[in-house]
Design a protein around this motif. Structure first.
Motif, PDB file in Angstrom:
ATOM      1  N   ASP A 225      53.934  38.392  46.919  1.00  0.00           N
ATOM      2  CA  ASP A 225      55.233  38.142  47.555  1.00  0.00           C
ATOM      3  C   ASP A 225      56.370  38.554  46.642  1.00  0.00           C
ATOM      4  O   ASP A 225      56.197  38.766  45.443  1.00  0.00           O
ATOM      5  N   TYR A 226      57.536  38.688  47.255  1.00  0.00           N
ATOM      6  CA  TYR A 226      58.775  39.054  46.575  1.00  0.00           C
ATOM      7  C   TYR A 226      59.721  37.858  46.409  1.00  0.00           C
ATOM      8  O   TYR A 226      60.874  38.057  46.025  1.00  0.00           O
ATOM      9  N   VAL A 227      59.290  36.644  46.730  1.00  0.00           N
ATOM     10  CA  VAL A 227      60.258  35.568  46.947  1.00  0.00           C
ATOM     11  C   VAL A 227      60.059  34.331  46.074  1.00  0.00           C
ATOM     12  O   VAL A 227      60.883  33.413  46.120  1.00  0.00           O
ATOM     13  N   THR A 228      59.002  34.291  45.257  1.00  0.00           N
ATOM     14  CA  THR A 228      58.694  33.077  44.492  1.00  0.00           C
ATOM     15  C   THR A 228      59.462  33.030  43.179  1.00  0.00           C
ATOM     16  O   THR A 228      59.538  34.021  42.445  1.00  0.00           O
ATOM     17  N   ARG A 229      60.023  31.863  42.887  1.00  0.00           N
ATOM     18  CA  ARG A 229      60.662  31.609  41.580  1.00  0.00           C
ATOM     19  C   ARG A 229      60.195  30.260  41.062  1.00  0.00           C
ATOM     20  O   ARG A 229      60.187  29.288  41.836  1.00  0.00           O
ATOM     21  N   PRO A 230      59.838  30.165  39.777  1.00  0.00           N
ATOM     22  CA  PRO A 230      59.674  31.259  38.820  1.00  0.00           C
ATOM     23  C   PRO A 230      58.420  32.067  39.117  1.00  0.00           C
ATOM     24  O   PRO A 230      57.552  31.620  39.873  1.00  0.00           O
ATOM     25  N   ARG A 231      58.323  33.215  38.511  1.00  0.00           N
ATOM     26  CA  ARG A 231      57.272  34.155  38.825  1.00  0.00           C
ATOM     27  C   ARG A 231      55.908  33.652  38.367  1.00  0.00           C
ATOM     28  O   ARG A 231      55.803  32.891  37.394  1.00  0.00           O
ATOM     29  N   MET A 232      54.888  34.117  39.064  1.00  0.00           N
ATOM     30  CA  MET A 232      53.504  33.834  38.699  1.00  0.00           C
ATOM     31  C   MET A 232      52.705  35.112  38.895  1.00  0.00           C
ATOM     32  O   MET A 232      52.871  35.803  39.912  1.00  0.00           O
ATOM     33  N   ARG A 233      51.854  35.414  37.950  1.00  0.00           N
ATOM     34  CA  ARG A 233      50.986  36.586  38.099  1.00  0.00           C
ATOM     35  C   ARG A 233      49.705  36.350  37.312  1.00  0.00           C
ATOM     36  O   ARG A 233      49.746  36.101  36.111  1.00  0.00           O
ATOM     37  N   GLY A 234      48.591  36.422  37.989  1.00  0.00           N
ATOM     38  CA  GLY A 234      47.321  36.208  37.307  1.00  0.00           C
ATOM     39  C   GLY A 234      46.171  36.226  38.279  1.00  0.00           C
ATOM     40  O   GLY A 234      46.305  36.615  39.441  1.00  0.00           O
ATOM     41  N   PHE A 235      45.001  35.776  37.801  1.00  0.00           N
ATOM     42  CA  PHE A 235      43.831  35.758  38.674  1.00  0.00           C
ATOM     43  C   PHE A 235      42.816  34.740  38.173  1.00  0.00           C
ATOM     44  O   PHE A 235      42.861  34.282  37.018  1.00  0.00           O
ATOM     45  N   TYR A 236      41.901  34.386  39.086  1.00  0.00           N
ATOM     46  CA  TYR A 236      40.790  33.489  38.812  1.00  0.00           C
ATOM     47  C   TYR A 236      39.504  34.171  39.264  1.00  0.00           C
ATOM     48  O   TYR A 236      39.471  34.840  40.306  1.00  0.00           O
ATOM     49  N   LEU A 237      38.449  33.977  38.499  1.00  0.00           N
ATOM     50  CA  LEU A 237      37.114  34.421  38.878  1.00  0.00           C
ATOM     51  C   LEU A 237      36.178  33.241  38.701  1.00  0.00           C
ATOM     52  O   LEU A 237      36.245  32.538  37.679  1.00  0.00           O
ATOM     53  N   ALA A 238      35.299  33.015  39.659  1.00  0.00           N
ATOM     54  CA  ALA A 238      34.400  31.863  39.588  1.00  0.00           C
ATOM     55  C   ALA A 238      32.963  32.280  39.861  1.00  0.00           C
ATOM     56  O   ALA A 238      32.701  33.158  40.696  1.00  0.00           O
ATOM     57  N   GLY A 239      32.047  31.623  39.149  1.00  0.00           N
ATOM     58  CA  GLY A 239      30.624  31.870  39.353  1.00  0.00           C
ATOM     59  C   GLY A 239      29.830  30.604  39.161  1.00  0.00           C
ATOM     60  O   GLY A 239      30.393  29.510  38.963  1.00  0.00           O
ATOM     61  N   THR A 240      28.522  30.726  39.188  1.00  0.00           N
ATOM     62  CA  THR A 240      27.649  29.554  39.071  1.00  0.00           C
ATOM     63  C   THR A 240      27.613  28.984  37.665  1.00  0.00           C
ATOM     64  O   THR A 240      27.161  27.851  37.473  1.00  0.00           O
ATOM     65  N   ALA A 241      28.086  29.736  36.670  1.00  0.00           N
ATOM     66  CA  ALA A 241      28.020  29.267  35.283  1.00  0.00           C
ATOM     67  C   ALA A 241      29.391  29.049  34.660  1.00  0.00           C
ATOM     68  O   ALA A 241      29.490  28.765  33.460  1.00  0.00           O
TER      69      ALA A 241
END
Length: 317
Positions: A225-241
């Protein structure tokens, strides 16, 4: 010599980085003011695309994104290697044919998807390759930034972001879709919704969410999105371990094991400006035979998926 086609903010960044790495640079832009900026930095400027192509061994395509296809075609026709800014284009169009031509001529075509060289992304790739997450289950990718803060002093309604056919949050944040493919494998969009919040007076979408399907039953979600303040940028990865948490802005990487312990909890130095230098350095290395960071065909596969996601959201082509 490196030719840079388009001397807006990203084109000048690439030109300055190439100069800093010891390359000579010739830049093309129809704007005399932008050409003067390159010359002030030690580059040579021209008002002719053909003159820039004739003088160089490799090209950076940083023109407005609806020009990328034509400029890549001109570079390949001239026998020049190319680094193309994202997105590779806004339609599949001639891109497969152009990449075939480049392969036949043994030309490098790379895409400027610089999050691939972000150190946290490199750590995530390593964790996945080592099997530290066990069986991978899902991913979540997030880019939520306030557009007026992105380029202070510019009217966001006058830029490419406001074109509902070639701009908007989905095309602009194609990086997040590329990360999903880079980390989890090629994707097929299962669903996508997009809307105009009305808070920025944009004609293009400023909020979008997609659900992606990857090999082996892995799924991911992408929010942009172009509208969120303050900014957030990242990612999550999930597995069985365990799972990985990454804050791209703060360059913070956490790997949590299945017992809830932090196996890795690390903040890494540098910033996005360093990643752009790394990207240019990697492109120059690819001209000497090293592997490309993101090939044109990889970028085309991501573009194809993004176009399909936009179609699911009912956005114009």
């Amino acid at each position: 010599m490196i030719a840079v086609l388009g001397l807006g903010s990203i084109g000048l960044r690439h030109a300055r980085n190439a100069l800093a790495l010891g390359e000579t640079v010739i830049g093309f832009d129809p704007s005399p003011e932008r050409r003067a900026l390159l010359e002030a930095d030690g580059g040579t400027a021209t008002d002719s695309r053909d003159a820039a192509l004739d003088a160089a061994a490799a090209v950076v395509v940083a023109t407005p994104s609806d020009r990328h296809e034509d400029d890549l075609a001109a570079a390949i026709s001239a026998g020049r290697h190319a680094l193309v800014e994202k997105p590779l284009g806004h339609r599949v169009g001639r891109l497969p044919e152009l990449l075939d031509q480049a392969d036949s001529a043994q030309l490098v075509v790379a895409a400027a998807l610089n999050l691939r060289v972000h150190p946290c992304v490199l750590l995530a790739r390593s964790a996945l390759a080592q099997g530290r997450l066990g069986q991978v289950l899902w991913g979540r990718f997030l880019a939520a930034l306030y557009l007026p803060d992105w380029r202070p002093g510019q009217d966001w309604r006058l830029g490419y972001a406001n074109d509902p056919r070639t701009g908007g949050a989905i095309f602009d944040y194609i990086h997040e879709f590329d990360l999903a493919a880079h980390l989890l494998g090629h994707f097929r969009p299962a669903a996508c919704v997009a809307r105009r919040s009305g808070t920025l007076d944009l004609a293009s979408e400023d909020v979008a969410d997609a659900i992606l399907e990857h090999p082996d039953g892995v799924t991911s979600t992408v929010h942009v999105d172009y509208v969120t303040r303050p900014r957030m940028r990242g990612f999550y990865l999930a597995g069985t371990a365990g799972h990985v948490h990454v804050d791209l802005d703060r360059r913070h990487f956490r790997l949590i094991d299945q017992n809830g312990e932090a196996a890795i909890d690390q903040s890494l130095p540098g910033g996005y400006a360093d990643d752009y230098v790394t990207e240019m350095s990697a492109f120059l290395a690819a001209l000497r035979g090293e592997p490309v960071v993101c090939s044109g065909r990889e970028a085309l596969a991501v573009l194809d998926g993004v176009i399909a996601a936009r179609s699911l959201a009912g956005l114009p082509s």
